[in-house]
Design a protein around this motif. Structure first.
Motif, PDB file in Angstrom:
ATOM      1  N   ALA A   1      -5.645  12.043  -6.253  1.00 26.74           N
ATOM      2  CA  ALA A   1      -6.734  12.523  -5.395  1.00 26.74           C
ATOM      3  C   ALA A   1      -7.719  13.369  -6.186  1.00 26.74           C
ATOM      4  CB  ALA A   1      -6.147  13.327  -4.233  1.00 26.74           C
ATOM      5  N   VAL A   2      -7.196  14.158  -7.096  1.00 32.11           N
ATOM      6  CA  VAL A   2      -8.081  14.966  -7.939  1.00 32.11           C
ATOM      7  C   VAL A   2      -8.929  14.067  -8.823  1.00 32.11           C
ATOM      8  CG1 VAL A   2      -8.141  16.644  -9.825  1.00 32.11           C
ATOM      9  CG2 VAL A   2      -6.552  16.977  -7.909  1.00 32.11           C
TER      10      VAL A   2
ATOM     11  N   ARG B   1      -0.837  15.242   0.461  1.00 36.33           N
ATOM     12  CA  ARG B   1       0.272  14.313   0.344  1.00 36.33           C
ATOM     13  C   ARG B   1      -0.223  12.930   0.722  1.00 36.33           C
ATOM     14  NH1 ARG B   1       4.105  16.337   5.306  1.00 36.33           N
ATOM     15  NH2 ARG B   1       3.007  15.315   7.022  1.00 36.33           N
ATOM     16  N   PRO B   2       0.160  11.920  -0.035  1.00 33.83           N
ATOM     17  CA  PRO B   2      -0.396  10.580   0.190  1.00 33.83           C
ATOM     18  C   PRO B   2       0.025   9.995   1.533  1.00 33.83           C
ATOM     19  CG  PRO B   2       0.547  10.762  -1.996  1.00 33.83           C
ATOM     20  CD  PRO B   2       0.975  11.980  -1.235  1.00 33.83           C
ATOM     21  N   GLY B   3      -0.960   9.434   2.227  1.00 33.00           N
ATOM     22  CA  GLY B   3      -0.647   8.630   3.396  1.00 33.00           C
ATOM     23  C   GLY B   3      -0.202   7.254   2.955  1.00 33.00           C
ATOM     24  N   SER B   4       0.072   6.409   3.920  1.00 26.86           N
ATOM     25  CA  SER B   4       0.652   5.097   3.597  1.00 26.86           C
ATOM     26  C   SER B   4      -0.425   4.076   3.272  1.00 26.86           C
ATOM     27  CB  SER B   4       1.514   4.633   4.766  1.00 26.86           C
ATOM     28  OG  SER B   4       2.529   5.571   5.022  1.00 26.86           O
TER      29      SER B   4
ATOM     30  N   ASN C   1       0.822  -1.206   0.000  1.00 28.46           N
ATOM     31  CA  ASN C   1       0.000   0.000   0.000  1.00 28.46           C
ATOM     32  C   ASN C   1       0.858   1.259   0.000  1.00 28.46           C
ATOM     33  OD1 ASN C   1      -3.197  -0.209   0.485  1.00 28.46           O
ATOM     34  ND2 ASN C   1      -2.214  -2.057   1.254  1.00 28.46           N
ATOM     35  N   MET C   2       1.968   1.238   0.739  1.00 29.66           N
ATOM     36  CA  MET C   2       2.859   2.395   0.752  1.00 29.66           C
ATOM     37  C   MET C   2       3.467   2.631  -0.621  1.00 29.66           C
ATOM     38  SD  MET C   2       4.809   2.095   4.469  1.00 29.66           S
ATOM     39  CE  MET C   2       5.565   3.710   4.369  1.00 29.66           C
ATOM     40  N   ALA C   3       3.782   1.558  -1.324  1.00 32.27           N
ATOM     41  CA  ALA C   3       4.351   1.702  -2.657  1.00 32.27           C
ATOM     42  C   ALA C   3       3.356   2.353  -3.608  1.00 32.27           C
ATOM     43  CB  ALA C   3       4.790   0.340  -3.186  1.00 32.27           C
ATOM     44  N   ILE C   4       2.086   1.952  -3.510  1.00 27.63           N
ATOM     45  CA  ILE C   4       1.059   2.558  -4.363  1.00 27.63           C
ATOM     46  C   ILE C   4       0.891   4.038  -4.010  1.00 27.63           C
ATOM     47  CG2 ILE C   4      -1.394   2.525  -4.940  1.00 27.63           C
ATOM     48  CD1 ILE C   4      -1.300  -0.534  -4.418  1.00 27.63           C
ATOM     49  N   ALA C   5       0.899   4.328  -2.713  1.00 30.36           N
ATOM     50  CA  ALA C   5       0.757   5.719  -2.278  1.00 30.36           C
ATOM     51  C   ALA C   5       1.955   6.559  -2.719  1.00 30.36           C
ATOM     52  CB  ALA C   5       0.617   5.767  -0.752  1.00 30.36           C
ATOM     53  N   ARG C   6       3.154   5.970  -2.668  1.00 28.53           N
ATOM     54  CA  ARG C   6       4.340   6.714  -3.100  1.00 28.53           C
ATOM     55  C   ARG C   6       4.244   7.053  -4.593  1.00 28.53           C
ATOM     56  NH1 ARG C   6       9.251   7.464  -0.611  1.00 28.53           N
ATOM     57  NH2 ARG C   6       8.892   5.846   0.952  1.00 28.53           N
ATOM     58  N   ALA C   7       3.675   6.133  -5.374  1.00 30.93           N
ATOM     59  CA  ALA C   7       3.484   6.408  -6.797  1.00 30.93           C
ATOM     60  C   ALA C   7       2.515   7.569  -7.005  1.00 30.93           C
ATOM     61  CB  ALA C   7       2.980   5.158  -7.507  1.00 30.93           C
ATOM     62  N   ALA C   8       1.499   7.676  -6.115  1.00 29.09           N
ATOM     63  CA  ALA C   8       0.543   8.784  -6.235  1.00 29.09           C
ATOM     64  C   ALA C   8       1.222  10.127  -5.996  1.00 29.09           C
ATOM     65  CB  ALA C   8      -0.603   8.592  -5.243  1.00 29.09           C
TER      66      ALA C   8
ATOM     67  N   SER D   1      -4.296   7.605  -0.399  1.00 28.53           N
ATOM     68  CA  SER D   1      -3.474   8.400  -1.309  1.00 28.53           C
ATOM     69  C   SER D   1      -4.348   9.193  -2.279  1.00 28.53           C
ATOM     70  CB  SER D   1      -2.515   7.505  -2.089  1.00 28.53           C
ATOM     71  OG  SER D   1      -3.217   6.658  -2.989  1.00 28.53           O
ATOM     72  N   ARG D   2      -5.645   8.933  -2.250  1.00 28.81           N
ATOM     73  CA  ARG D   2      -6.609   9.662  -3.073  1.00 28.81           C
ATOM     74  C   ARG D   2      -7.331  10.753  -2.279  1.00 28.81           C
ATOM     75  NH1 ARG D   2      -9.212   4.127  -5.731  1.00 28.81           N
ATOM     76  NH2 ARG D   2      -7.361   3.549  -6.944  1.00 28.81           N
ATOM     77  N   SER D   3      -6.756  11.151  -1.137  1.00 28.16           N
ATOM     78  CA  SER D   3      -7.406  12.111  -0.247  1.00 28.16           C
ATOM     79  C   SER D   3      -7.223  13.544  -0.746  1.00 28.16           C
ATOM     80  CB  SER D   3      -6.844  11.980   1.165  1.00 28.16           C
ATOM     81  OG  SER D   3      -7.443  12.926   2.026  1.00 28.16           O
ATOM     82  N   LEU D   4      -8.334  14.249  -0.819  1.00 28.51           N
ATOM     83  CA  LEU D   4      -8.384  15.633  -1.272  1.00 28.51           C
ATOM     84  C   LEU D   4      -8.736  16.515  -0.076  1.00 28.51           C
ATOM     85  CD1 LEU D   4      -8.384  16.923  -4.300  1.00 28.51           C
ATOM     86  CD2 LEU D   4     -10.854  17.100  -3.938  1.00 28.51           C
ATOM     87  N   SER D   5      -8.297  17.748  -0.084  1.00 24.72           N
ATOM     88  CA  SER D   5      -8.741  18.719   0.920  1.00 24.72           C
ATOM     89  C   SER D   5      -9.280  19.954   0.217  1.00 24.72           C
ATOM     90  CB  SER D   5      -7.594  19.123   1.852  1.00 24.72           C
ATOM     91  OG  SER D   5      -7.294  18.095   2.765  1.00 24.72           O
TER      92      SER D   5
END
Length: 812
Positions: A589-590, A645-648, A517-524, A653-657
């Protein structure tokens, strides 16, 4: 029992500033020169991203060593006589606080050079180092630190013991304490309970159960405080609680009778950062300390009750460093911390990202600097060797840092379930890391907490007194009525990859799920906007000065400003609101939220009668781009929909604010904001709605929620902390604003039971809302039929027999 000595600022003697002088050294026929102490101190440190961006780092290793050589030969008296000044040439309050010294101790050291001080420290005992620290300004401490290598920093920091006491005795010889950090994207109380039980079951939390809230409102913070206090009492764990909201919010909660045991605030090393970025002053913090000493929940019971978080780079990140390098501003921060004799201080160097620390090497070295500087200055120091996924840092570097910091005598670490924060989107130490360090180095929690753990079967000891995992270690169900109850609570926790352990470490399968999951988030974090996906949207493209991803990550100021070509094409449009969509630190995230969120948001704003400019989409944008856009198109508010910024986690990693940046248009409003914040030149206030994704606030709901927040801002002509203070009155909370110079005026008022509470203009009702209502005896609530009740909120209302009455006079 308060121990701090708050010398009035005007009574702290500080030498008059002197003009900068040039320090020169000839090396093999080449002259190296540094104009002023600021330049010399900056060049003497390890090259770090933040100092490079600020133009303070040495150009190469030879220049660095030249600076260190020159610094070595300066006397402490030389440094004392030359206080560093701010951008206006004046001594700010934080620099002044650093001169609140034991002058007798300083006189004994004054004629030493910085190099001689380093050698003296190598031979000194821990007690001698602490005594010397009372006579050293923060700049002196920073200077000697810049001459030290890794072994020097570890060797000297390890000698120093800085114990404190709240409910538990912390920082004793042979101890390692932990703070459970049960963060959740929406402050879900069920998830917070599960995460706290997880930490307690692994023998963590003797330092504190400390929650970073996702919403900094008085009602939410009070609800969280009451909830953590309930967990503490039900489990019997001897510890203390804290909700790490802004100090203003905590004091308002204290005035309403909430259990504020430990008062938290983030601090910085320049007055301009403290005032304009963190919204406090030294005078405000003085008054807050006095108020806690008199009225805090642990008043008269604890020797220390303040908690501060710091970290190298915040001043540079805000461009408010006054020309001072990161390590020196961090030392100045510690000078401010020691003024309040805190229960604990925590450095989160590495939290900001590659704009301050590009890689693990820079983070690890700064971590060791932080620990040594703080302990020399007598602070009970914990360190969070954390990192973000958009930096060139990873788990291996973090684990090296944890081992080195443990050897160096860090007072405590964080305990975040599996090491990944579910709300703040960064990686930190886990309960597994903490237990591994305890077993390797035979370290124990605070004695009161350790005995509680032994009684609960969490720990045992072998015949040699070595700490061992007991039969209940890692079994959080011991705190629940049943395994089924705990599993139900755990189902509310994002990124719950498993509970299986292998010795003190997480089991391999849990680790594999986490790392994937961290690897996918790092790619984001390195993803790019795909403009072809926006063909169905009515938008226009704008561009910042960040022309590529590398520049965007390392120089956030470039993403906060329109480029010249774009600026030339824009004209004043005079609308109420301008929406800007930008990738921020996750284009994914967008792409996963905007299609659902944007139409609801635009329709909601138009239905309230607000005029909107055509939506803008900007690659490589930052939040502060909103201010530049607002000025160019003359909008009253800019709403920035930004990829966080993507969490782990692959999903988070798709989180928007949504950042609602409100322009203080009329002078009366601007003056009110200036009086509240203490920032005379303030031009904008902002409110944030974070964690917009299908694991947090679903984008459809978020669209309505952001529109509601915009209406609140316009109706009250305020955003951020000032808006929260105004809205606090809606639940019978403190009406008097706590201004920077007068928190002592906040008195606890008698809270009268509230028979009916009106929720009809609120889009969502959470369990936190309901818990506060129950505390105040509310028997009936008004709400709209379109109001969204969280499942637990509905359950609580039914159980308490609160009557629901619908009133749809406020259309959404």
């Amino acid at each position: 029992m308060a121990n701090a000595r708050l010398t009035p600022l005007q009574n702290i003697p500080v030498p008059e500033p002197r003009p900068d002088e040039v320090y020169r050294l000839n090396v093999m026929g080449r002259e190296y020169s540094f104009s002023g102490l600021k330049a010399l101190l900056g060049a003497a440190d390890l090259r770090k991203a933040g100092d490079i961006n600020a133009g303070l780092a040495a150009l190469d290793e030879v220049e660095r060593e030249a600076a260190r050589t020159l610094l070595s030969d300066l006397t402490l008296q030389h440094l004392y006589d030359r206080p560093l000044v701010n951008r206006h040439g004046r001594i700010d309050d934080i620099m002044r606080v650093g001169y609140d010294l034991n002058l007798e101790v300083f006189d004994e050291l004054a004629l030493m050079t910085v190099g001689e001080l380093k050698d003296w420290m190598q031979a000194a005992t821990g007690a001698e180092l602490v005594k010397a620290g009372t006579g050293l300004t923060p700049v002196m401490v920073a200077a000697v630190t810049k001459l030290m290598g890794v072994h020097d920093l570890i060797y000297n920091a390890r000698k120093i013991i800085c114990p404190t006491r709240a409910r538990t005795h912390l920082g004793l010889q042979g101890s390692l304490s932990t703070r459970i950090q049960p963060n959740h994207p929406t402050d879900d109380l069920s998830a917070i309970t599960a995460l706290t039980w997880l930490g307690l079951s692994m023998g963590n939390g003797d330092l504190m159960i400390g929650l970073n809230p996702s919403e900094d409102s008085v009602d939410n913070i009070s609800a969280c405080l009451f909830h953590l206090d309930k967990i503490r009492k039900q489990t019997g764990a001897p510890t203390q609680i804290c909700v790490l909201s802004h100090v203003r919010t905590q004091l308002a909660c204290l005035a309403e009778g909430a259990p504020v045991e430990i008062l938290f605030q983030s601090l910085a090393g320049t007055d301009v950062t403290l005032r304009e970025a963190f919204d406090v002053t030294v005078t405000y913090m003085d008054d807050a300390y006095r108020l806690m000493a008199k009225k805090g929940t642990l008043a008269g019971k604890a020797e220390q009750f303040m908690y501060f978080e710091t970290g190298q780079g915040s001043e540079v990140s805000y461009s408010k460093h006054d020309g001072i390098d990161m390590a020196t501003t961090e030392a100045l921060t510690y000078g401010l911390c020691r003024r309040y004799d805190p229960c604990m201080v925590n450095s989160v160097t590495g939290f900001i990202g590659p704009e301050t620390h590009e890689n693990s090497r820079q983070i690890v070295y700064s971590n060791l600097q932080d620990l040594f500087m703080a302990k020399v200055m007598g602070l009970p120091m914990g360190v969070s060797p954390c990192f973000t996924l958009h930096a060139d840092a990873a788990e291996e570097g973090q684990e090296m840092a944890v081992e080195l910091l443990t050897v160096a005598g860090a007072n405590y670490f964080m305990d975040i379930y599996l090491g990944v924060d579910r709300m703040l989107a960064y990686a930190d130490t886990s309960g597994h890391d903490d237990q591994t360090m305890r077993e390797i180095h035979n370290l124990k929690p605070a004695p009161e907490f350790y005995h509680w753990c032994i009684e609960r079967g969490i720990f045992t000891e072998d015949k040699r007194g070595q700490i061992q995992r007991g039969p209940n270690w890692g079994n959080p169900a011991i705190f629940a009525d049943s395994e089924h109850e705990f599993r139900h609570l755990l189902s509310r926790v994002p990124m719950a990859y498993g509970l299986e352990n292998a010795g003190p470490r997480m089991a391999n399968q849990v680790m594999r799920n986490l790392r994937l999951n961290m690897a996918i988030a790092r790619a984001a974090a390195v993803s790019a906007l795909r403009f072809e996906a926006f063909d169905d949207l009515d938008y226009r493209r704008i561009d910042s000065k960040a022309s590529n991803l590398a520049l965007h990550h390392s120089r956030p100021d470039t993403g906060a400003t329109l480029n010249d070509e774009c600026r030339a094409k824009l004209t004043p449009e005079n609308n109420d609101i301008q929406i800007v969509v930008t990738d921020g630190l996750s284009a994914e995230a967008v792409h996963h939220n905007i299609e659902e969120l944007l139409p609801v948001l635009e329709d909601g704003l138009r239905s309230r009668g607000y005029s909107l400019g055509q939506t803008m989409i900007a690659p490589h944008g930052r939040v502060r781009l909103a201010e530049d856009v607002a000025r160019v198109v003359n909008a009253r508010m800019v709403i920035v929909l930004l990829g966080e910024r993507p969490g782990s986690d692959a999903e988070s990693s798709r989180s928007l604010s949504a950042y609602l940046v409100y322009r203080l248009g009329d002078e009366e409003t601007r003056q009110l904001a200036a009086e509240y914040s203490g920032v005379e030149a303030i031009a904008f206030e902002d409110t944030v709605v974070p964690n917009i994704y299908h694991g947090g606030i679903p984008p459809l709901e978020a669209g309505s929620l952001v529109a509601e927040r915009a209406m609140q801002i316009f109706d009250n002509k305020a955003a951020g902390n000032r808006l929260n203070a105004i809205l606090g009155s809606r639940m019978g909370l403190v009406h008097k604003e706590v201004l920077p110079e007068a928190p002592k005026e906040v008195e606890k008022k008698t809270v009268q039971p509230i028979r009916v509470h009106d929720f009809s203009n609120q889009k969502t009702i959470s369990e936190a809302d309901v818990l506060m209502l129950l505390e105040w005896g509310v028997k009936e609530i008004l709400l709209s039929r379109r109001t969204l009740l969280s499942p637990l909120a509905g359950d609580l209302l039914r159980q308490a027999g609160v009557k629901l009455r619908y009133n749809d006079r406020y259309p959404f």
